[in-house]
Motif scaffolding. Structure first.
Motif, PDB file in Angstrom:
ATOM      1  N   ALA A   2       0.837  -1.195   0.000  1.00  0.00           N
ATOM      2  CA  ALA A   2       0.000   0.000   0.000  1.00  0.00           C
ATOM      3  C   ALA A   2       0.871   1.243   0.000  1.00  0.00           C
ATOM      4  CB  ALA A   2      -0.900  -0.009   1.218  1.00  0.00           C
ATOM      5  N   GLY A   3       0.483   2.212  -0.817  1.00  0.00           N
ATOM      6  CA  GLY A   3       1.213   3.466  -0.857  1.00  0.00           C
ATOM      7  C   GLY A   3       2.365   3.499  -1.844  1.00  0.00           C
ATOM      8  N   ASN A   4       2.577   2.438  -2.588  1.00  0.00           N
ATOM      9  CA  ASN A   4       3.662   2.411  -3.561  1.00  0.00           C
ATOM     10  C   ASN A   4       3.117   2.820  -4.920  1.00  0.00           C
ATOM     11  OD1 ASN A   4       5.898   1.995  -5.089  1.00  0.00           O
ATOM     12  ND2 ASN A   4       6.096  -0.185  -4.665  1.00  0.00           N
ATOM     13  N   ASN A   5       3.237   4.099  -5.249  1.00  0.00           N
ATOM     14  CA  ASN A   5       2.726   4.618  -6.512  1.00  0.00           C
ATOM     15  C   ASN A   5       3.840   4.921  -7.495  1.00  0.00           C
ATOM     16  OD1 ASN A   5       0.040   4.508  -5.743  1.00  0.00           O
ATOM     17  ND2 ASN A   5       0.149   6.498  -4.749  1.00  0.00           N
ATOM     18  N   THR A   6       4.949   4.221  -7.387  1.00  0.00           N
ATOM     19  CA  THR A   6       6.071   4.432  -8.281  1.00  0.00           C
ATOM     20  C   THR A   6       5.743   3.855  -9.651  1.00  0.00           C
ATOM     21  OG1 THR A   6       7.569   4.229  -6.410  1.00  0.00           O
ATOM     22  CG2 THR A   6       8.536   4.047  -8.597  1.00  0.00           C
ATOM     23  N   LEU A   7       5.894   4.689 -10.680  1.00  0.00           N
ATOM     24  CA  LEU A   7       5.633   4.224 -12.034  1.00  0.00           C
ATOM     25  C   LEU A   7       6.794   3.371 -12.521  1.00  0.00           C
ATOM     26  CD1 LEU A   7       4.216   7.443 -13.728  1.00  0.00           C
ATOM     27  CD2 LEU A   7       2.959   5.443 -12.984  1.00  0.00           C
ATOM     28  N   ILE A   8       6.466   2.276 -13.162  1.00  0.00           N
ATOM     29  CA  ILE A   8       7.498   1.411 -13.736  1.00  0.00           C
ATOM     30  C   ILE A   8       8.121   2.095 -14.938  1.00  0.00           C
ATOM     31  CG2 ILE A   8       7.906  -0.803 -14.886  1.00  0.00           C
ATOM     32  CD1 ILE A   8       5.659  -1.938 -13.086  1.00  0.00           C
ATOM     33  N   VAL A   9       7.300   2.802 -15.702  1.00  0.00           N
ATOM     34  CA  VAL A   9       7.765   3.566 -16.866  1.00  0.00           C
ATOM     35  C   VAL A   9       7.475   5.043 -16.580  1.00  0.00           C
ATOM     36  CG1 VAL A   9       7.554   3.873 -19.358  1.00  0.00           C
ATOM     37  CG2 VAL A   9       7.196   1.614 -18.351  1.00  0.00           C
ATOM     38  N   PRO A  10       8.447   5.777 -16.058  1.00  0.00           N
ATOM     39  CA  PRO A  10       8.212   7.175 -15.684  1.00  0.00           C
ATOM     40  C   PRO A  10       7.692   8.047 -16.830  1.00  0.00           C
ATOM     41  CG  PRO A  10      10.323   6.433 -14.830  1.00  0.00           C
ATOM     42  CD  PRO A  10       9.801   5.351 -15.736  1.00  0.00           C
ATOM     43  N   GLN A  11       8.020   7.717 -18.066  1.00  0.00           N
ATOM     44  CA  GLN A  11       7.561   8.486 -19.218  1.00  0.00           C
ATOM     45  C   GLN A  11       6.054   8.388 -19.393  1.00  0.00           C
ATOM     46  OE1 GLN A  11       9.935   6.155 -19.226  1.00  0.00           O
ATOM     47  NE2 GLN A  11      11.834   7.130 -19.834  1.00  0.00           N
ATOM     48  N   ALA A  12       5.421   7.420 -18.768  1.00  0.00           N
ATOM     49  CA  ALA A  12       3.975   7.242 -18.884  1.00  0.00           C
ATOM     50  C   ALA A  12       3.207   8.251 -18.045  1.00  0.00           C
ATOM     51  CB  ALA A  12       3.587   5.820 -18.469  1.00  0.00           C
ATOM     52  N   ASN A  13       3.887   8.993 -17.196  1.00  0.00           N
ATOM     53  CA  ASN A  13       3.234   9.930 -16.297  1.00  0.00           C
ATOM     54  C   ASN A  13       2.384  10.951 -17.044  1.00  0.00           C
ATOM     55  OD1 ASN A  13       2.620  10.854 -13.727  1.00  0.00           O
ATOM     56  ND2 ASN A  13       4.260  12.375 -13.767  1.00  0.00           N
ATOM     57  N   ALA A  14       2.906  11.510 -18.115  1.00  0.00           N
ATOM     58  CA  ALA A  14       2.160  12.519 -18.883  1.00  0.00           C
ATOM     59  C   ALA A  14       0.916  11.906 -19.518  1.00  0.00           C
ATOM     60  CB  ALA A  14       3.055  13.141 -19.951  1.00  0.00           C
ATOM     61  N   ALA A  15       1.030  10.692 -20.048  1.00  0.00           N
ATOM     62  CA  ALA A  15      -0.117  10.035 -20.670  1.00  0.00           C
ATOM     63  C   ALA A  15      -1.195   9.713 -19.633  1.00  0.00           C
ATOM     64  CB  ALA A  15       0.335   8.762 -21.385  1.00  0.00           C
ATOM     65  N   LEU A  16      -0.793   9.264 -18.463  1.00  0.00           N
ATOM     66  CA  LEU A  16      -1.755   8.966 -17.402  1.00  0.00           C
ATOM     67  C   LEU A  16      -2.428  10.238 -16.903  1.00  0.00           C
ATOM     68  CD1 LEU A  16       0.229   6.288 -15.377  1.00  0.00           C
ATOM     69  CD2 LEU A  16      -1.829   5.915 -16.748  1.00  0.00           C
ATOM     70  N   ASP A  17      -1.659  11.315 -16.811  1.00  0.00           N
ATOM     71  CA  ASP A  17      -2.227  12.590 -16.384  1.00  0.00           C
ATOM     72  C   ASP A  17      -3.256  13.076 -17.398  1.00  0.00           C
ATOM     73  OD1 ASP A  17      -2.093  14.415 -14.203  1.00  0.00           O
ATOM     74  OD2 ASP A  17      -1.170  15.879 -15.551  1.00  0.00           O
ATOM     75  N   GLN A  18      -2.936  12.955 -18.680  1.00  0.00           N
ATOM     76  CA  GLN A  18      -3.859  13.355 -19.738  1.00  0.00           C
ATOM     77  C   GLN A  18      -5.135  12.513 -19.683  1.00  0.00           C
ATOM     78  OE1 GLN A  18      -3.803  15.898 -21.839  1.00  0.00           O
ATOM     79  NE2 GLN A  18      -5.736  15.292 -22.745  1.00  0.00           N
ATOM     80  N   MET A  19      -4.967  11.208 -19.450  1.00  0.00           N
ATOM     81  CA  MET A  19      -6.115  10.318 -19.363  1.00  0.00           C
ATOM     82  C   MET A  19      -7.006  10.711 -18.185  1.00  0.00           C
ATOM     83  SD  MET A  19      -6.198   6.146 -19.208  1.00  0.00           S
ATOM     84  CE  MET A  19      -5.223   5.988 -20.687  1.00  0.00           C
ATOM     85  N   LYS A  20      -6.392  11.119 -17.076  1.00  0.00           N
ATOM     86  CA  LYS A  20      -7.147  11.543 -15.898  1.00  0.00           C
ATOM     87  C   LYS A  20      -8.059  12.718 -16.250  1.00  0.00           C
ATOM     88  CE  LYS A  20      -4.804  13.824 -12.916  1.00  0.00           C
ATOM     89  NZ  LYS A  20      -3.830  14.180 -11.887  1.00  0.00           N
ATOM     90  N   TYR A  21      -7.535  13.704 -16.970  1.00  0.00           N
ATOM     91  CA  TYR A  21      -8.337  14.875 -17.323  1.00  0.00           C
ATOM     92  C   TYR A  21      -9.425  14.517 -18.338  1.00  0.00           C
ATOM     93  CZ  TYR A  21      -5.347  17.939 -14.641  1.00  0.00           C
ATOM     94  OH  TYR A  21      -4.696  18.555 -13.609  1.00  0.00           O
ATOM     95  N   GLU A  22      -9.115  13.630 -19.283  1.00  0.00           N
ATOM     96  CA  GLU A  22     -10.111  13.196 -20.269  1.00  0.00           C
ATOM     97  C   GLU A  22     -11.271  12.472 -19.588  1.00  0.00           C
ATOM     98  OE1 GLU A  22      -8.176  10.798 -23.205  1.00  0.00           O
ATOM     99  OE2 GLU A  22      -6.920  12.451 -23.903  1.00  0.00           O
ATOM    100  N   VAL A  23     -10.957  11.541 -18.693  1.00  0.00           N
ATOM    101  CA  VAL A  23     -11.983  10.773 -17.996  1.00  0.00           C
ATOM    102  C   VAL A  23     -12.836  11.701 -17.132  1.00  0.00           C
ATOM    103  CG1 VAL A  23     -12.357   9.038 -16.186  1.00  0.00           C
ATOM    104  CG2 VAL A  23     -10.774   8.561 -18.057  1.00  0.00           C
ATOM    105  N   ALA A  24     -12.187  12.603 -16.420  1.00  0.00           N
ATOM    106  CA  ALA A  24     -12.924  13.533 -15.563  1.00  0.00           C
ATOM    107  C   ALA A  24     -13.880  14.382 -16.388  1.00  0.00           C
ATOM    108  CB  ALA A  24     -11.954  14.428 -14.796  1.00  0.00           C
ATOM    109  N   GLN A  25     -13.421  14.845 -17.539  1.00  0.00           N
ATOM    110  CA  GLN A  25     -14.277  15.664 -18.407  1.00  0.00           C
ATOM    111  C   GLN A  25     -15.470  14.850 -18.896  1.00  0.00           C
ATOM    112  OE1 GLN A  25     -12.357  17.206 -21.914  1.00  0.00           O
ATOM    113  NE2 GLN A  25     -13.942  18.726 -22.238  1.00  0.00           N
ATOM    114  N   GLU A  26     -15.230  13.599 -19.300  1.00  0.00           N
ATOM    115  CA  GLU A  26     -16.314  12.739 -19.766  1.00  0.00           C
ATOM    116  C   GLU A  26     -17.347  12.494 -18.665  1.00  0.00           C
ATOM    117  OE1 GLU A  26     -14.584   9.157 -21.295  1.00  0.00           O
ATOM    118  OE2 GLU A  26     -13.458  10.233 -22.844  1.00  0.00           O
ATOM    119  N   LEU A  27     -16.882  12.416 -17.427  1.00  0.00           N
ATOM    120  CA  LEU A  27     -17.776  12.160 -16.300  1.00  0.00           C
ATOM    121  C   LEU A  27     -18.405  13.447 -15.754  1.00  0.00           C
ATOM    122  CD1 LEU A  27     -15.628   9.532 -14.350  1.00  0.00           C
ATOM    123  CD2 LEU A  27     -17.629   9.091 -15.784  1.00  0.00           C
TER     124      LEU A  27
END
Length: 71
Positions: A2-27
């Motif tokens: 619990a609490g381990n939010n380390t990304l295995i692929v750090p470059q994916a951070n921007a894509a995940l952040d973008q997905m977060k905003y897209e999903v939030a907007q859709e909802l």
């Protein structure tokens, strides 16, 4: 872990952040501009996270299905 939010692929951070905003907007959920989520309802943050997970699983399934067909 619990609490381990380390990304295995750090470059994916921007894509995940973008997905977060897209999903939030859709909802129809507004993400705070200051980045502080403490005033958001747990239901809203859970909906965003759940939908992100659903999308990531769908993407992985599609990728795996594509790999199986190319053999």
């Amino acid at each position: 872990m619990a609490g381990n939010n380390t990304l295995i692929v750090p470059q994916a951070n921007a894509a995940l952040d973008q997905m977060k905003y897209e999903v939030a907007q859709e909802l129809g959920i507004t993400i705070p501009q200051d980045g502080y989520y403490g005033n958001m309802a747990t239901r809203d943050t859970g909906s965003i996270g759940g939908n992100i997970t659903k999308r990531l699983v769908q993407m992985a399934e599609q990728q795996l299905a594509g790999q199986g067909q190319s053999r």
